[in-house]
Scaffold this active site. Structure first.
Site, PDB file in Angstrom:
ATOM      1  N   HIS A   9       0.827  -1.205   0.000  1.00 24.70           N
ATOM      2  CA  HIS A   9       0.000   0.000   0.000  1.00 24.70           C
ATOM      3  C   HIS A   9       0.867   1.264   0.000  1.00 24.70           C
ATOM      4  O   HIS A   9       0.581   2.233  -0.716  1.00 24.70           O
ATOM      5  CB  HIS A   9      -0.899   0.041   1.238  1.00 24.70           C
TER       6      HIS A   9
ATOM      7  N   LYS B   9      -1.546  -6.526  -7.706  1.00 24.32           N
ATOM      8  CA  LYS B   9      -1.808  -7.849  -7.133  1.00 24.32           C
ATOM      9  C   LYS B   9      -3.249  -8.255  -7.399  1.00 24.32           C
ATOM     10  O   LYS B   9      -3.534  -9.416  -7.688  1.00 24.32           O
ATOM     11  CB  LYS B   9      -1.520  -7.873  -5.630  1.00 24.32           C
TER      12      LYS B   9
END
Length: 288
Positions: free
Chosen positions: A46, A157
């Site tokens: 993140h 992802k």
């Protein structure tokens, strides 16, 4: 309502009005804005997206919202980690504003609109989580329309999610550029995920081999092995590692996620996997 500045070093907007007011102030100064949507429990993956946002715009908003509409009733919504204070500390110096609404703000009483896509949302995750992408598309559309950033960044992802969002933004003419951030991996190659904390030591060791199987299966297809043969061999290897269930191991068109009809890649391809070990369902992907 003023921004929440008491709890964290970074100001927090709790509703659409406060978010829009902050963005409007930046706009009056001619500053560009990026949005990084997350569900919190932030890890280095993140944070790499926030860093990418910072490199491309003057202002960065990170949203933290565990979205109930993308979880099926049997999934881990109630158990999903909620760590706003720790997340805010990690974002210090990386974001200018956190947008952290609650469910009642995002979905007020009487809310009855859902965005659903055909095509790119239907295979793979769409087959095993049939309500998931409608929840994702709806909440992302709301986040984009609330913040109206110049760009929004999502991790690669969740490759199918990225493809769904790109399709939705194009179809609905939402004037936001959608960028993908590279997958961040642990030292053994396991894709970083907030759900990795659920893994036992034994499961974690096996999970670290998932990316190895993907890479070698992709290389096999690149060397000329038929997709079906390579995928079958890769699936067997994953189950032999100790995974309890394999939802899919597929090689698909990277943009549309359509299957290749002649069992060989004829365009840019991606290998994608979803597999469960213990209580944890892991996904990963990489280019072929």
């Amino acid at each position: 309502m003023p921004l929440d500045t008491a709890s964290h070093k970074i100001p927090v907007a709790r509703n659409a009005a406060d978010l829009r007011a902050a963005v409007a102030e930046w706009r009056t100064r001619g500053e560009t804005v990026a949005l990084v949507p997350t569900m919190g429990a932030l890890h280095e993956g993140h944070l790499s997206l926030a860093d990418l946002a910072r490199a491309k715009t003057e202002r960065v908003v990170v949203s933290i919202f565990v979205n109930p509409t993308q979880f099926a009733p049997h999934e881990d919504f109630s158990a999903y980690p909620r760590t706003e204070a720790a997340d805010a500390a990690k974002l210090d110096g990386k974001a200018d504003l956190i947008f952290a609404p609650d469910a009642a703000d995002m979905y007020p009483q009487g809310f009855s609109t859902t965005i659903s896509l055909s095509g790119v949302s239907e295979p793979l995750e769409g087959q095993f989580r049939p309500t998931h992408f409608a929840g994702v598309a709806t909440v992302v559309a709301k986040l984009l329309l609330r913040a109206m950033p110049d760009i929004a960044i999502f991790g690669e992802k969740d490759w199918q999610q990225l493809a769904v969002i790109r399709r939705m933004v194009a179809d609905l003419d939402i004037p936001v550029e959608i960028l993908g951030g590279p997958i961040m991996r642990e030292t053994d190659g396991l894709a970083m995920s907030s759900r990795n904390v659920y893994l036992t030591p034994g499961e974690r060791k096996a999970a670290g081999q998932l990316n190895v199987v993907l890479r070698e299966t992709a290389a096999s297809v690149s060397a000329g092995t038929l997709i079906s043969e390579a995928a079958k061999a890769g699936a067997a290897r994953i189950l032999a590692l100790g995974f309890d269930k394999l939802d899919y191991l597929e090689i698909r068109d990277a943009a549309s996620l359509a299957a290749f009809p002649d069992d060989r890649p004829t365009s840019s391809a991606r290998i994608l996997v979803a597999a469960k070990i213990g209580k944890t369902r892991l996904i990963d992907n990489m280019p072929v």
